[in-house]
Each structure stands twice: as structure tokens, then as C-alpha cells.
Design a protein around this motif. Sequence first.
Motif, PDB file in Angstrom:
ATOM      1  N   ALA A  60     -23.845 -26.835  40.547  1.00 30.32           N
ATOM      2  CA  ALA A  60     -24.019 -25.538  41.232  1.00 30.32           C
ATOM      3  C   ALA A  60     -24.268 -24.427  40.219  1.00 30.32           C
ATOM      4  O   ALA A  60     -25.151 -23.586  40.391  1.00 30.32           O
ATOM      5  N   GLY A  61     -23.477 -24.405  39.156  1.00 35.70           N
ATOM      6  CA  GLY A  61     -23.630 -23.366  38.134  1.00 35.70           C
ATOM      7  C   GLY A  61     -24.601 -23.730  37.033  1.00 35.70           C
ATOM      8  O   GLY A  61     -24.948 -22.902  36.200  1.00 35.70           O
ATOM      9  N   GLU A  62     -25.056 -24.998  37.009  1.00 36.43           N
ATOM     10  CA  GLU A  62     -25.964 -25.518  36.000  1.00 36.43           C
ATOM     11  C   GLU A  62     -25.429 -25.304  34.584  1.00 36.43           C
ATOM     12  O   GLU A  62     -26.119 -24.820  33.696  1.00 36.43           O
ATOM     13  N   PHE A  63     -24.162 -25.698  34.376  1.00 38.41           N
ATOM     14  CA  PHE A  63     -23.568 -25.643  33.041  1.00 38.41           C
ATOM     15  C   PHE A  63     -22.663 -26.852  32.839  1.00 38.41           C
ATOM     16  O   PHE A  63     -22.336 -27.572  33.779  1.00 38.41           O
ATOM     17  N   PHE A  64     -22.269 -27.067  31.578  1.00 39.01           N
ATOM     18  CA  PHE A  64     -21.421 -28.194  31.202  1.00 39.01           C
ATOM     19  C   PHE A  64     -20.038 -27.693  30.810  1.00 39.01           C
ATOM     20  O   PHE A  64     -19.901 -26.631  30.200  1.00 39.01           O
ATOM     21  N   TRP A  65     -19.015 -28.475  31.146  1.00 38.15           N
ATOM     22  CA  TRP A  65     -17.647 -28.187  30.733  1.00 38.15           C
ATOM     23  C   TRP A  65     -17.401 -28.893  29.407  1.00 38.15           C
ATOM     24  O   TRP A  65     -17.774 -30.054  29.237  1.00 38.15           O
ATOM     25  N   VAL A  72     -22.687 -29.101  19.545  1.00 37.58           N
ATOM     26  CA  VAL A  72     -22.317 -28.088  18.558  1.00 37.58           C
ATOM     27  C   VAL A  72     -22.486 -26.724  19.214  1.00 37.58           C
ATOM     28  O   VAL A  72     -23.570 -26.398  19.727  1.00 37.58           O
ATOM     29  N   ILE A  73     -21.416 -25.933  19.204  1.00 38.13           N
ATOM     30  CA  ILE A  73     -21.443 -24.604  19.823  1.00 38.13           C
ATOM     31  C   ILE A  73     -22.390 -23.703  19.037  1.00 38.13           C
ATOM     32  O   ILE A  73     -22.351 -23.659  17.808  1.00 38.13           O
ATOM     33  N   ARG A  74     -23.235 -22.963  19.747  1.00 36.24           N
ATOM     34  CA  ARG A  74     -24.225 -22.082  19.119  1.00 36.24           C
ATOM     35  C   ARG A  74     -23.969 -20.601  19.409  1.00 36.24           C
ATOM     36  O   ARG A  74     -24.730 -19.747  18.963  1.00 36.24           O
ATOM     37  N   THR A  75     -22.915 -20.281  20.140  1.00 34.64           N
ATOM     38  CA  THR A  75     -22.560 -18.881  20.396  1.00 34.64           C
ATOM     39  C   THR A  75     -21.218 -18.578  19.724  1.00 34.64           C
ATOM     40  O   THR A  75     -20.478 -19.499  19.364  1.00 34.64           O
ATOM     41  N   GLY A  76     -20.922 -17.313  19.563  1.00 33.12           N
ATOM     42  CA  GLY A  76     -19.687 -16.897  18.892  1.00 33.12           C
ATOM     43  C   GLY A  76     -18.431 -17.232  19.671  1.00 33.12           C
ATOM     44  O   GLY A  76     -17.337 -17.265  19.112  1.00 33.12           O
ATOM     45  N   PHE A  84     -19.274 -17.914  29.890  1.00 30.63           N
ATOM     46  CA  PHE A  84     -20.254 -17.697  28.829  1.00 30.63           C
ATOM     47  C   PHE A  84     -20.160 -18.795  27.771  1.00 30.63           C
ATOM     48  O   PHE A  84     -19.076 -19.284  27.469  1.00 30.63           O
ATOM     49  N   GLY A  85     -21.302 -19.162  27.207  1.00 31.62           N
ATOM     50  CA  GLY A  85     -21.349 -20.063  26.067  1.00 31.62           C
ATOM     51  C   GLY A  85     -22.587 -20.943  26.071  1.00 31.62           C
ATOM     52  O   GLY A  85     -23.159 -21.219  27.126  1.00 31.62           O
ATOM     53  N   GLN A  86     -23.009 -21.306  24.854  1.00 37.18           N
ATOM     54  CA  GLN A  86     -24.147 -22.206  24.703  1.00 37.18           C
ATOM     55  C   GLN A  86     -23.843 -23.212  23.602  1.00 37.18           C
ATOM     56  O   GLN A  86     -23.097 -22.915  22.663  1.00 37.18           O
ATOM     57  N   ALA A  87     -24.452 -24.384  23.711  1.00 43.96           N
ATOM     58  CA  ALA A  87     -24.285 -25.417  22.696  1.00 43.96           C
ATOM     59  C   ALA A  87     -25.573 -26.215  22.563  1.00 43.96           C
ATOM     60  O   ALA A  87     -26.407 -26.224  23.466  1.00 43.96           O
ATOM     61  N   GLU A  88     -25.696 -26.883  21.416  1.00 45.79           N
ATOM     62  CA  GLU A  88     -26.833 -27.774  21.196  1.00 45.79           C
ATOM     63  C   GLU A  88     -26.338 -29.205  21.331  1.00 45.79           C
ATOM     64  O   GLU A  88     -25.319 -29.584  20.742  1.00 45.79           O
ATOM     65  N   VAL A  89     -27.057 -29.984  22.107  1.00 50.65           N
ATOM     66  CA  VAL A  89     -26.678 -31.381  22.328  1.00 50.65           C
ATOM     67  C   VAL A  89     -27.914 -32.245  22.113  1.00 50.65           C
ATOM     68  O   VAL A  89     -29.039 -31.827  22.381  1.00 50.65           O
ATOM     69  N   HIS A  90     -27.675 -33.467  21.601  1.00 51.64           N
ATOM     70  CA  HIS A  90     -28.776 -34.399  21.351  1.00 51.64           C
ATOM     71  C   HIS A  90     -28.779 -35.496  22.411  1.00 51.64           C
ATOM     72  O   HIS A  90     -27.736 -36.060  22.740  1.00 51.64           O
ATOM     73  N   ALA A  91     -29.962 -35.787  22.922  1.00 49.90           N
ATOM     74  CA  ALA A  91     -30.133 -36.848  23.927  1.00 49.90           C
ATOM     75  C   ALA A  91     -30.222 -38.199  23.233  1.00 49.90           C
ATOM     76  O   ALA A  91     -30.341 -38.284  22.011  1.00 49.90           O
ATOM     77  N   ALA A  92     -30.199 -39.254  24.006  1.00 46.16           N
ATOM     78  CA  ALA A  92     -30.256 -40.619  23.467  1.00 46.16           C
ATOM     79  C   ALA A  92     -31.564 -40.876  22.717  1.00 46.16           C
ATOM     80  O   ALA A  92     -31.599 -41.657  21.774  1.00 46.16           O
ATOM     81  N   ASP A  93     -32.647 -40.198  23.120  1.00 51.40           N
ATOM     82  CA  ASP A  93     -33.932 -40.409  22.453  1.00 51.40           C
ATOM     83  C   ASP A  93     -34.082 -39.591  21.179  1.00 51.40           C
ATOM     84  O   ASP A  93     -35.113 -39.618  20.533  1.00 51.40           O
ATOM     85  N   GLY A  94     -33.035 -38.812  20.817  1.00 53.64           N
ATOM     86  CA  GLY A  94     -33.070 -38.020  19.590  1.00 53.64           C
ATOM     87  C   GLY A  94     -33.480 -36.573  19.795  1.00 53.64           C
ATOM     88  O   GLY A  94     -33.342 -35.756  18.883  1.00 53.64           O
TER      89      GLY A  94
END
Length: 196
Positions: free
Chosen positions: A178-183, A129-133, A139-149
Motif C-alpha cells: 500500500a505504501g510501496e516501501f520496505f520495512w 545499505v541506507i542512503r539517507t541520514g 522517511f528513508g531510502q536504501a540501496e539494495v542489490h537484486a539476484a541478477d546483480g
Amino acid sequence: MGDFIDTALGFPSVVFTVLLAVVVCYWIVVLAGALDTETDGGLDGLLDRLGLGGTPATVVLSIVVAVAWFASLVGTVLLPDNAFLDILVLIASLVVAWAVANQLRRPLRRFFPTAPEASRHDFVGRECVIRTGRVEVDFGQAEVHAADGSSAIVQVRQTGVDTFTVGTRAVIYDYDSAGEFFWVVPADLSNQSKDR
């Protein structure tokens, strides 16, 4: 001291004395950093069938050898010198060692987790779920849930002209180490491509 050496080098204790020497040498080499405690799956599988699984085989076998050695020493000292009794001490030492190792492996199990170490690549393929405008190429941030919750806020990027706003559902399709981000792509776009 001479009686102790005679007992340790006499049958049946000598069997476990030799094995104990191997175990001590192994752990010295491990402590020196030349080896690790990993074993192959075959030995772990064998110990599982014997009821001694859940901890590394090298640890369990070290416990079995040490306890069997001590039990054989005690049995040899307490019982008269007799070939039949010597074989009985050998078998009883193995049984006692198995029982002790079985009891010790349970509390030791927590020190040797078997689950694979978590990786950022575990998020690839997950919905977020995107958390930035906005989400752009830099630029951008999102919240993601792992398999353990558990959840994490991660850096996300996009390559296209998709519109992302706060609360937009997206799918992570790659990780850039390298950039430590997700597409990401919009979740509805990824669902449409599956329907085709």
C-alpha cells in the motif's frame, strides 16, 4: 483447386489437414483473447524429452503440424499412389517437421523468456545499505542489490527506535504494498537474533 483439395483430404495429408484445422482454430481463439498460449507442464516436459523444449508447446506443435502438413502434400504429389509410400510420406513428414521445429525454436526462444517476472517482494530478506541520514516511520531510502546483480534505490521505513545513518547496513524483512516501501532492521540486530 480440386486436385489440391483431393490431395489435402487424401491419406496421409488428411491426418495433418485435420490437425492444421485445429491449430488454426486455436490461434483464432487466442487472437480473439479467449485463451492464452500457456500449456501444462506435462506437455512441455514431453517436448523437452523430444528435444523441442524452450518455447511454449503450443507454438512448437503449431510449427510441427504446419510443416508436416506441407511436407505430406509435397510427398503425396511427388510420389506415386502406393500404401507403403503413403506411410513412408507420413513418417518422413513428421521427421522433417521435427527437424524444422527444432531449428526454429532456438531463435524463437528469446521471445518467450522462462524466468519469472521480477517482483519487489524479491528484495525481502536481502541486505541493503541506507542512503539517507536517517530512517524513520515515514522517511528513508536504501540501496539494495537484486539476484541478477542490478541495484535499486528503494523507500525504507522502521518501526522501532533503531539509529540508521548513511552507510548503515540493514536487512529488509517486509514489503508494504500500500505504501510501496520496505520495512528494515539493522543488519547486526538481525544477525544477533539468528545467533540466539
